[in-house]
Write an enzyme that holds these catalytic residues in place. Structure first.
Site, PDB file in Angstrom:
ATOM      1  CG  PHE D 116       3.091   1.646   0.063  1.00 11.26           C
ATOM      2  CD1 PHE D 116       2.348   0.649  -0.529  1.00 11.26           C
ATOM      3  CD2 PHE D 116       2.575   2.297   1.170  1.00 11.26           C
ATOM      4  CE1 PHE D 116       1.122   0.290  -0.014  1.00 11.26           C
ATOM      5  CE2 PHE D 116       1.345   1.942   1.686  1.00 11.26           C
ATOM      6  CZ  PHE D 116       0.624   0.933   1.098  1.00 11.26           C
ATOM      7  CD  GLN D 249       1.036   7.487   9.305  1.00  9.81           C
ATOM      8  OE1 GLN D 249       0.752   6.294   9.242  1.00  9.81           O
ATOM      9  NE2 GLN D 249       2.166   7.966   8.868  1.00  9.81           N
ATOM     10  CG  HIS D 251      -4.063   6.462   5.909  1.00  6.41           C
ATOM     11  ND1 HIS D 251      -4.601   6.761   4.692  1.00  6.41           N
ATOM     12  CD2 HIS D 251      -3.216   5.426   5.710  1.00  6.41           C
ATOM     13  CE1 HIS D 251      -4.094   5.932   3.785  1.00  6.41           C
ATOM     14  NE2 HIS D 251      -3.255   5.115   4.376  1.00  6.41           N
ATOM     15  CG  LEU D 261      -6.798   2.882   5.661  1.00  6.72           C
ATOM     16  CD1 LEU D 261      -6.479   4.309   6.016  1.00  6.72           C
ATOM     17  CD2 LEU D 261      -5.804   1.931   6.272  1.00  6.72           C
ATOM     18  CD  GLU D 264       0.922   5.699   1.588  1.00 10.59           C
ATOM     19  OE1 GLU D 264       0.486   5.956   2.719  1.00 10.59           O
ATOM     20  OE2 GLU D 264       2.125   5.714   1.311  1.00 10.59           O
ATOM     21  NE  ARG D 295       0.273   5.816   5.139  1.00 10.78           N
ATOM     22  CZ  ARG D 295       0.225   4.576   5.618  1.00 10.78           C
ATOM     23  NH1 ARG D 295       0.351   4.379   6.922  1.00 10.78           N
ATOM     24  NH2 ARG D 295       0.038   3.561   4.818  1.00 10.78           N
ATOM     25  CG  HIS D 362      -3.547   4.852   9.773  1.00  5.45           C
ATOM     26  ND1 HIS D 362      -4.501   3.897   9.573  1.00  5.45           N
ATOM     27  CD2 HIS D 362      -2.413   4.390   9.187  1.00  5.45           C
ATOM     28  CE1 HIS D 362      -3.975   2.896   8.892  1.00  5.45           C
ATOM     29  NE2 HIS D 362      -2.712   3.159   8.658  1.00  5.45           N
ATOM     30  NE  ARG D 403       2.616   3.141  10.754  1.00  5.62           N
ATOM     31  CZ  ARG D 403       1.958   2.705   9.687  1.00  5.62           C
ATOM     32  NH1 ARG D 403       2.600   2.140   8.691  1.00  5.62           N
ATOM     33  NH2 ARG D 403       0.648   2.848   9.600  1.00  5.62           N
TER      34      ARG D 403
END
Lengths: 167, 262, 128, 595
Positions: D116, D249, D251, D261, D264, D295, D362, D403
Site C-alpha cells: 500500500f 487529503q 485521494h 473512489l 489505492e 497520496r 477523501h 494520512r
C-alpha cells in the site's frame, strides 16, 4: 452554560424506541416450532412431485392417447383397468400422492395469503376436511369396486365389461 | 508467500495510448420522473408526483431525486448516504424492480417513458421512499449474525485456508439494503418470512470454517418461517445490487438443514 | 395507508414461473377433487358414471381437457425444474435456461397432445 | 422533551463508534446514537486494507510502520500516538479476525497482506506487504463485523437520532501548579429523532464522538452525502478547539468527474498512472516507489500533469489509471468492486481500457484534538472529563499532514477501542453532571427558526456554491489569493445562510430541515479550514501553498489550533482565534520527504 438543578429523570432512561418498536404484523407468530414439519413437507413435495410426473403422465397416456382416447373412457374401461391389481395400486398411489401434494400446496398458499389467524384456521379446516374426505372416498372406491355387477337375478349387467363373461 | 497469481512484470514506463474513446461532451436528455409520495402527516392517500428534468449521461436515478429535492420540492424524502452502492441506504423500486438509486444510470433506462420510483414492498412505508427497516433488521438479528467460536482463542489469528475462506465469500458482500427481501413475493404476503437477507447472512456464518454455531442457525431457519418458505422465484438474486447469488445461498442453507437432520 | 396505484413488481421469469406454478397447481387441485368425485360414481352405477363421463366428451370440454393437460404438463415440467434448482448444485445458475427448456418441452408436448387428442376426438365424434 | 440516562453515549455508528460500543457496551450502560442505520456509515466504503506489521508474508515490524506513518504525515505526526497505533495495530487486526472478519488468506491460512502507498520496509528501502485486506471491501467487512458484534453484545442503538448539541458545563478547576482555569465537563447531548421530529436529551457520564469527516465541504469527494462535519462543528461550537484543520487529503484516484473512489489497492496490485502521452509520470516525481508514493504526492503530481497540459480526455482534465497489463482473473480476485465502479459509472472496461481518474477529497487529517487515551482536549493539554473522540472526527494526531492509506481503518479500530474502554472506565467512577437548564433551548430555537424562515435562500444552492469555491480554491494547490477568494465566498454564504428557507414543514423524516442544519456545520468548518490554511504559510503534506512551496520546520512544525472566540480575529476573519500546539517527537528527526 451554567449548572443548575437537574431535570427530574426516569430511573434508567426509556427503552431505545426504534430498535424495539416493531409493527405487530411482523412479530414472529410461531416462536420456534422446532419440529421439522416444514422440512418434511418440502421434501415430500419434491419426492411426490417427481413420482406424480410419472404416475400422471402414464395415466394420461393410457386414458387419452391410446385406443379411442377420451371416447374409450367409460365404466367398462375403468372396470377393466381395476381388474388388474397393478392399476389398482397405480391409481391408489396417484390418489394419495396427488391429494397430499395438492393439499400441502394449498396449505402453503393459505399460509402465504391468509393473514388473520381465524381465516387461516377456517380455510385450513375446510382444506383438511376435503382432502380427508376425498382420500377416504377414493380409497374405498378403488378397494370395494366390483366390476362385474350383477342384477338381483344374478345376471351380469349389460354394462359389465366383456371380461366378466370369462369369470 | 502469497504472491498474486504472478508478479506482474514491471510495466513499460511509456506506452502508446490509444485515443481513449468515450468522454467528449456529456450528452444531456430529458426525463420524466414519477415518484410515489406518501406522508401520513398530511394525507392518508399515497399519490404519484411527476417532474420533467434535464439530466446528463453520468447521472443516476439518485441524481434525479436530488435534483428534485434540491431545486424543486424539498419535501421529497428518501434515504441515501455513500451514493456509490456500498452503504445500502437507497434501495427502492425503479420501474417496478428493486434497485439502488445510486447504481442505476438514467441513460440505461428507457427515457421515452416516465421513470417510476416507489418504496420497496413489504415493509411499512413511513414517508415517500422511506420504509420502516426494523422488521428487516429484526430478522437479521434473529439468525445470530456474528461469529461464535467456543475453542480458546489462539494468540495469533485463527487459521483458515484460502479455499475455506472462498466458501462463503459471496455472502460476505451483503450490505443489508433489503432489496432482496423486499423483492420476495413470499415476504410481501405476511411479513413473517425471515427473508433472503437474513438467510444470506446466516449462510455467511454457517459456511465459515471458524464458526461453531451453524447448528443453531440451521435450527432457527428450519422454522416455519425459515428457508422452506423460499419458492425460488429468483427475484432476490435479480435484485441484489452486489451480485450475490442469493437464491443459491438459500438453496445451500436448505441442503445444509436437510443434511443435518439426516 | 391506501395501497392505490402502486405498480406491479416486475419480477423475472423465475417469479412468473412461480406464479404459473401456483395457478396451475390450484387449478389442478380443484379438478382433482371433482375428478375423484366423478370417478367415485363407478360405485354408484355404471350408468351414472357413463353419464357423467359423457360430459367430458363434448367439444367444449375437449378444450377444457387441453387446458387441463396444459396445466398439468407445465406444473410437471416446472416442478422438475424446481427439483433441479433445489438439488443440483448448478441449478440456480441455469434456472433461466431450464425455464426455457420447460417452455420448449411444454410447446412440443402440447402440440403432440392436442393433435392426437383432437384427432381421436373427431374420430370418436364421427362414430356417433 | 424526553430525557434518557446512560453511562456512556456514543455519537456515530461507523467503525470508530461501533468499535467503542463493543468495548463500552460490555462494561457500562451504553447507547449509540446514529443519524443513519448502523451499516450505512462511510467506513463501509473503505476498500484497500488495514495495515499492521504482522509480518505474515514479509519481514516487518511495528517500528517501521511507525516511521512510515511519521514520514507519510510529513513529520507533523505526534510520534507517541503513531507508536501506539502501529504497536496496537497488530492486536487490532487480530481482534477483528477473532470477531469473525473474513480476511483474505495466505496458502498457510494466515491473514494475507499486500502493498500500500507509503508503507515501506526498513525506513523506506522498498514497498512492503503490510495491508491486511478482504478483497477490495475491507472497510465493508470491518463495518459489518463490528455491527455483528454489537448485535452479539446487545448494544442499544438509537437509529436515525441526529445529535444537534453537545451539553457542557464549566467549573473552576485548579492545575497542579496552583493556577485556576475554567474546566469544561460533559453533561450529555441533545438529539433529534428523525422519524417524528421529537427532541431527546441524553444525559451521560461519558460521551464519545465518532461522527466522521467533512468531505461534503468539497464538490469532488469520495465521501458520503452524510459526511457534513457534524461532530467537529458541535465540538467547536461548544468551545473546543480544532486541530490541523487545513490538512485535507485528496485521494489520487477518484473516478474523473464523479469523485467515486478507486482504491489505492489498485496501484498496490500493480496498476499505474499515465498521462495523455502514455507516460508513467510518477517515475519523475517519486523514482523509488513511483505510483505507490503517499497520496498527497501522487495527487499533486496528477494535478500538475493536468496543469501542464498532459491531461487526458477531451478537456485534458484527468489522467489515466492503467490496469490493462494485469490478468483479468487477478483483477477479479483482488479488485472486483472498483472494476465494477469503472464499468457502472463511466462505462469503461478496465481489462482493456485505462480508467479516467482525478484527485478527490477523501479525508480530514485534522479534527477534535485528543490525547492517546482518546480524551478530548479543551486546549493544548487540558482534558475535558467525560468527552472522548475517535476516528476521522478526532485528531490524535497520528496522520499529521497526510494520512497513509490503510491507516484510517487502523485509527478507528485502535482509537475506537481506546475510546470505548476509557469512556466505560470513566463512567465507572464519575458522577453524572447535572444537565443545564433548558438543555434543548438552543436546538429548538435553531430548528424553529429554520422552519419559520421565509428568507428564500435554498440550502442546495448555498451548498453547491460553497463546494464549487472549495474545489476551485482549496484543493491540492492553494495560495494566499485563492484562499482569500474562498474566504470571501464563505463569508458571503454565511450571511445568506441566515435566510435559508426549508420547504418541508412536517415532523416526520424532515431531511430538508436536516440538510439545512448540516449546511451550517459545513460553513463553519469550511471557514475554520480556510483560515487555518491561510495561516500556515508553508507546504506540508496535504497542504500545498504555491506561494510557499517549501516545508518550513522553523516556523510551522506545529499543530494549528483554531478556537471559536467572538472576541478575536485571525487574518481578518472575526470570531476565530488561531493558536498552535507543539508536535510530539520521540525518535524520528524531521528529514526531507523523498520517495
Amino acid at each position: 452554560m451554567t449548572t443548575t438543578d437537574s431535570v427530574a429523570l426516569p430511573t434508567q432512561g426509556i427503552e431505545a424506541p426504534r430498535s424495539k418498536r416493531i409493527d405487530p404484523k411482523y412479530l414472529r407468530r410461531s416462536s420456534s416450532s422446532s419440529s421439522s414439519f416444514e422440512m418434511a413437507g418440502w421434501v415430500f413435495m419434491r419426492v411426490s412431485g417427481a413420482a406424480l410426473v410419472v404416475l400422471i403422465f402414464v395415466h394420461l397416456w393410457v386414458n387419452l392417447m391410446v385406443g379411442e382416447g377420451i371416447h374409450g373412457v367409460d365404466f367398462g374401461f375403468v372396470a377393466g383397468k381395476w381388474a388388474n391389481p397393478v392399476w389398482q395400486f397405480w391409481d391408489l398411489t396417484m390418489l394419495w400422492l396427488a391429494m397430499l401434494h395438492g393439499g400441502n400446496g394449498m396449505r402453503t398458499i393459505i399460509n402465504d395469503y391468509a393473514e388473520k389467524d381465524s381465516t387461516r384456521v377456517w380455510l385450513k379446516s375446510i382444506l383438511t376436511l376435503s382432502v380427508v374426505v376425498i382420500i377416504v372416498l377414493g380409497t374405498m372406491v378403488i378397494f370395494t369396486f366390483e366390476p362385474c355387477m350383477v342384477d338381483n337375478t344374478g345376471q351380469l349387467l349389460d354394462s359389465a365389461p366383456a371380461f366378466c363373461q370369462n369369470v | 508467500m502469497s504472491t498474486p497469481t504472478k508478479e506482474a512484470a514491471e510495466p513499460a514506463s511509456k506506452i502508446d495510448m490509444k485515443e481513449s474513446g468515450g468522454g467528449g461532451e456529456v450528452p444531456s436528455f430529458e426525463i420524466t420522473l414519477q415518484v410515489r409520495r406518501y406522508d401520513p402527516e398530511f394525507s392518508d392517500e399515497a399519490r404519484w408526483d411527476e417532474w420533467q428534468l434535464t439530466m446528463y449521461g453520468t447521472d443516476r436515478v439518485l441524481d434525479a431525486l436530488h435534483k428534485v429535492k434540491w431545486n424543486i420540492d424539498g419535501s421529497l424524502t428518501f434515504r441515501r448516504s455513500c451514493a456509490h452502492g456500498v452503504c445500502g441506504s437507497d434501495a427502492m423500486r425503479i420501474n417496478g424492480r428493486n434497485r439502488l438509486a445510486c447504481k442505476v444510470l438514467l441513460k440505461d433506462l428507457d427515457t421515452s417513458k416516465p421513470i417510476m420510483v416507489e418504496p420497496i414492498k413489504g415493509l411499512p412505508v413511513e414517508k415517500d421512499l422511506i420504509v420502516d427497516m426494523e422488521p428487516f433488521f429484526q430478522s437479521y438479528r434473529e439468525i445470530m449474525p456474528f461469529m461464535v467460536n467456543n475453542s480458546p482463542a489462539p494468540t495469533a489469528e485463527r487459521l483458515q485456508s484460502p479455499e475455506d475462506r472462498e466458501r462463503f465469500d459471496d455472502t460476505t458482500k451483503c450490505i443489508l439494503c433489503a432489496a432482496c427481501t423486499s423483492s420476495c413475493p413470499v415476504f410481501w404476503t405476511d411479513g413473517q418470512y425471515f427473508g433472503p437477507a437474513a438467510i444470506v447472512n446466516a449462510h455467511r456464518f454457517i459456511f465459515d470454517s471458524r464458526d461453531d454455531a451453524g447448528d443453531m442457525r440451521l435450527e432457527v431457519l428450519n422454522d416455519k418461517e425459515g428457508v422452506w418458505r423460499c419458492r425460488t422465484t429468483f427475484n432476490c438474486t435479480d435484485a441484489c445490487p452486489r451480485g450475490i447469488e442469493v437464491t443459491k445461498a438459500i438453496q445451500e442453507v436448505k441442503r445444509a438443514v436437510l443434511t443435518r437432520s439426516m | 395507508m391506501t395501497q392505490t396505484k402502486g405498480t406491479l413488481y416486475k419480477g423475472s421469469g423465475g417469479m412468473w414461473s412461480w406464479v404459473g406454478h401456483r395457478i396451475t397447481g390450484v387449478g389442478i387441485f380443484f379438478f382433482l377433487l371433482v375428478h375423484v368425485l366423478d370417478t367415485s360414481l363407478v360405485r354408484v352405477s355404471p350408468e351414472a358414471y357413463d353419464a357423467v363421463i359423457g360430459a367430458y366428451k363434448n367439444p367444449i370440454m375437449i378444450i377444457g381437457e387441453i387446458g387441463l393437460v396444459g396445466a398439468i404438463v407445465f406444473h410437471a415440467f416446472n416442478g422438475l425444474r424446481i427439483i433441479l434448482v433445489d438439488f443440483w448444485s448448478k441449478g440456480t445458475r441455469y434456472h433461466k435456461q431450464m425455464l426455457w427448456a420447460v417452455m420448449g418441452l411444454w410447446v412440443i408436448v402440447m402440440i403432440g397432445f392436442t393433435a392426437r387428442h383432437v384427432m381421436l376426438f373427431l374420430d370418436g365424434w364421427g362414430g356417433f | 422533551m424526553q430525557v434518557h440516562k446512560y453511562d456512556v453515549v456514543i455519537v456515530g455508528a461507523g467503525g470508530a463508534g461501533m468499535r467503542a460500543a463493543i468495548e463500552s457496551g460490555q462494561r457500562a450502560h451504553t447507547a449509540v446514537l446514529t443519524k443513519l442505520y448502523p451499516t450505512r456509515s462511510h467506513t463501509g466504503a473503505a476498500q484497500g486494507g488495514m495495515c499492521a506489521a504482522l509480518a505474515n508474508v514479509e519481514e516487518d515490524n511495528w517500528e517501521w510502520h511507525t516511521f512510515d506513518t511519521v514520514k507519510g504525515g510529513d513529520y507533523l505526526v505526534d510520534q507517541d500516538a503513531a507508536e501506539v497505533m502501529a504497536k496496537e495495530a497488530i492486536d487490532a487486526v487480530l481482534d477483528l479476525e477473532k470477531m469473525g472478519l473474513p480476511f483474505n488468506r495466505t496458502p498457510e491460512g494466515k491473514i494475507d497482506q499486500r502493498r500500500f502507498g507509503g508503507h515501506t520496509r526498513d525506513h523506506g528501502k522498498a514497498a512492503v506487504r503490510r495491508a491486511c485486506y478482504a478483497a477490495d471491501r475491507t472497510g465493508h467487512m470491518i463495518l459489518q463485523t463490528l455491527y455483528q458484534n454489537c448485535v452479539k453484545h446487545n448494544v442499544e442503538f438509537y437509529n436515525e437520532y441526529y445529535v444537534l448539541d453537545l451539553l457542557t458545563v464549566e467549573e473552576e478547576a485548579t492545575r497542579e501548579d496552583g493556577s485556576t482555569y475554567m474546566q469544561k465537563r460533559t453533561a450529555g447531548v441533545v438529539s433529534y429523532d428523525l422519524a417524528n421530529g421529537e427532541i431527546h436529551v441524553f444525559q451521560a457520564k461519558s460521551v464519545v464522538f465518532a461522527t466522521g469527516g467533512l468531505g461534503k465541504i468539497f464538490k469532488t469527494t469520495s465521501n458520503a452525502h452524510t459526511l457534513t462535519a457534524d461532530g467537529m462543528a458541535l465540538a467547536y461550537r461548544a468551545g473546543i478547539p480544532l486541530e490541523d484543520m487545513e490538512f485535507v487529503q485528496f485521494h489520487p484516484t477518484g473516478l474523473a468527474g464523479l469523485g467515486i473512489l478507486l482504491s489505492e489497492a489498485a496501484r498496490g496490485e500493480g496498476a499505474i498512472l499515465r498521462n495523455s502521452e502514455g507516460e508513467r509520470f510518477m517515475e519523475r516525481y517519486a523514482p523509488t516507489i513511483k505510483d505507490l508514493a503517499p497520496r498527497d504526492i501522487v495527487a499533486r503530481s496528477m494535478a500538475n500533469e493536468v496543469r501542464e497540459g498532459r491531461g487526458a480526455g477531451p478537456n485534458k482534465d484527468y489522467v489515466l489509471l492503467d490496469l490493462t497489463h494485469l490478468e483479468p482473473a487477478h483483477i477479479d480476485a483482488k479488485l472486483p468492486d472498483i472494476t465494477e465502479f469503472a464499468r457502472t459509472y463511466l462505462g469503461v472496461e478496465p481489462y482493456t481500457e485505462p480508467v479516467p481518474v482525478f484527485p478527490t477529497c477523501h479525508y480530514a487529517m485534522g479534527g477534535v484534538p485528543t490525547n492517546v487515551k482518546s480524551e478530548v482536549l479543551q486546549d493544548n493539554d487540558t482534558v475535558v472529563p467525560g468527552l472522548f473522540a475517535a476516528g476521522e472526527v478526532a485528531c490524535v494526531s497520528v496522520h499529521g499532514s497526510n494520512r497513509l492509506g490503510t491507516n484510517s481503518l487502523l485509527d478507528i479500530n485502535v482509537f475506537g477501542k481506546r475510546a470505548g474502554l476509557a469512556a466505560a472506565e470513566y463512567a465507572a467512577t464519575a458522577e453524572f453532571v447535572d444537565i443545564p437548564e433548558n438543555p434543548t433551548e438552543f436546538t429548538e430555537n435553531q430548528l424553529n427558526a429554520m422552519r419559520a424562515s421565509t428568507g428564500g435562500e435554498r440550502t442546495a444552492t448555498l451548498r453547491s456554491e460553497l463546494q464549487e469555491t472549495m474545489d476551485a480554491n482549496m484543493q491540492v494547490f492553494r495560495s494566499e489569493e485563492t484562499i482569500k477568494e474562498a474566504l470571501a465566498v464563505i463569508a458571503d454564504l454565511r450571511k445568506r445562510y441566515k435566510n435559508v428557507q426549508i420547504q418541508d414543514k412536517g415532523k416526520r423524516f424532515n431531511l430538508d430541515l436536516l440538510e439545512a442544519v448540516e449546511l451550517g456545520f459545513l460553513l463553519d468548518m469550511a471557514e475554520v479550514m480556510t483560515v487555518a490554511a491561510l495561516h500556515r504559510k508553508e507546504s506540508r503534506g496535504g497542504h500545498y501553498r504555491e506561494d510557499f512551496p517549501e516545508r518550513d520546520d522553523e516556523n510551522f512544525m506545529l499543530h494549528s489550533m483554531m478556537y471559536l472566540d467572538p472576541e478575536s480575529s485571525t487574518d481578518g476573519t472575526n470570531g476565530i482565534r488561531a493558536d498552535t500546539k507543539p508536535v510530539v517527537f520521540t525518535r524520528y528527526e524531521p528529514m526531507e520527504r523523498k520517495y
